[in-house]
Scaffold this active site. Structure first.
Site, PDB file in Angstrom:
ATOM      1  CB  SER A  17       8.624  29.380 -21.597  1.00  0.00           C
ATOM      2  OG  SER A  17       9.796  29.336 -22.375  1.00  0.00           O
ATOM      3  CE  LYS A  66      17.814  33.945 -23.715  1.00  0.00           C
ATOM      4  NZ  LYS A  66      17.960  32.989 -24.807  1.00  0.00           N
ATOM      5  CG  ASP A 101      19.326  29.480 -24.773  1.00  0.00           C
ATOM      6  OD1 ASP A 101      18.194  28.965 -24.700  1.00  0.00           O
ATOM      7  OD2 ASP A 101      19.531  30.706 -24.649  1.00  0.00           O
ATOM      8  CB  ALA A 126      28.188  37.201 -33.023  1.00  0.00           C
TER       9      ALA A 126
END
Ligand code: NAP
Length: 278
Positions: A17, A66, A101, A126
């Site tokens: 990033s 997150k 995302d 998942a």
């Protein structure tokens, strides 16, 4: 005054990033810089409050923060539904959390597939990325199957979607891949340094399957090499999703349009010059 943006995570040194956003700032002549800070889960609240106090303009949030980061922000409604954020904007004074995302994966799939509605999509994983990707696919009317090593997590995720089912990574896979239109790997399997790992080989794939691996290091994963071997016509690597999720964060922070091609070139350049990042 120079604007400061940053990514927080643990580990974070591998993140592309900074390369991607600094290339965008340079191209647009913006007086801004993008940094990376290693922040542990236990320090997350302090880090977000500290960033606000220091006048940092925006943050990206990565593994393993997150989900926990949701507790320290006002989350936008889609991020709340997904249950994870990867972007924080401080411009209103209150930290607002977003998840870009899913937006990134959605744009990739729109460029690859004519119509998502009605498509049978098999998603491996998942975790955080799978949650964001499946949320958008489900909302657009795809028929999603979540296949995960820990089947219970697959079932939990599927139960939150409108039209989804859950399976494990076992013998059921063969039949599901045969029936699927799109296969998405949203696990870390195949990521550096385990570059020879794949959850499925060429013999299970068919040429009309779209194969999208969100892992971007290496750019061509073993799964994608196997897809090539199977004669798959549409093969998509993880770089575009990385760039599109970054572009969505950029828009949230700056209200401006990011130079997407410059960002993609910076990421692909960094990946090809440094095989050692992970
Ligand atoms: P995460 O929340 O930690 O989830 C990891 C997932 O991978 C889980 O479903 C886990 O299964 C599965 N997994 C891990 N090791 C496995 C193994 N050996 N065999 C089978 N399944 C395994 O991670 P995430 O944030 O979702 O990220 C997943 C990957 O996507 C990472 O490689 C990340 O770099 C990449 N990513 C790419 C982008 C992009 O923009 N291109 C964006 C986000 C993430 P269990 O539930 O059984 O543990």
């Amino acid at each position: 005054m120079k604007k400061i943006y940053a990514i927080i995570g643990d580990p974070v040194a591998h993140s592309l990033s900074p390369v991607m956003h600094n290339a965008a700032f340079d191209k647009l002549g913006m007086d801004a810089v993008y940094l990376a800070f290693r922040v542990s889960k236990g320090e997350l609240g302090d880090a977000i409050r500290g960033a606000k106090s220091l006048g940092i303009a925006g943050l990206n949030v990565t593994i393993p923060l997150k989900e926990k980061a949701l507790f320290f922000v006002d989350a936008e409604k889609v991020a709340k539904k997904i249950g994870a954020i990867n972007t924080i904007d401080f411009s209103s004074g209150t930290p607002i959390g977003y998840n870009t995302d899913g937006i990134g994966s959605q744009r990739v799939l729109k460029e690859t597939v004519d119509e998502i509605k009605g498509k049978k999509v098999l998603i491996f994983g998942a975790g955080g990325a799978a949650k964001a990707i499946s949320f958008y696919l489900d909302a657009e009317g795809a028929r999603v199957t979540i296949a995960n090593r820990t089947k219970k997590r697959a079932a939990q995720l599927a139960s939150k979607l409108r039209n989804a089912s859950a399976i494990g990574l076992d013998t059921e896979l063969k039949k599901h891949i045969k029936d699927s239109d799109i296969l998405i790997n949203a696990t870390s399997v195949g990521m550096h340094p385990h570059e020879d790992a794949t959850l499925v080989n060429a013999n299970l794939m068919h040429p009309d399957l779209v194969v999208f691996d969100i892992v971007y290091n290496p750019v061509e994963t073993k799964l994608l090499r196997e897809a090539k071997r199977a004669g798959v016509k549409k093969i998509v690597d993880g770089v575009k999703m990385l760039v599109y999720q970054g572009a969505a964060s950029f828009r949230i922070w700056t209200k401006g349009e990011p130079p997407i091609k410059v960002m993609e070139k910076a990421v692909r350049g960094a990946l090809s010059s440094s095989k050692s990042t992970d």
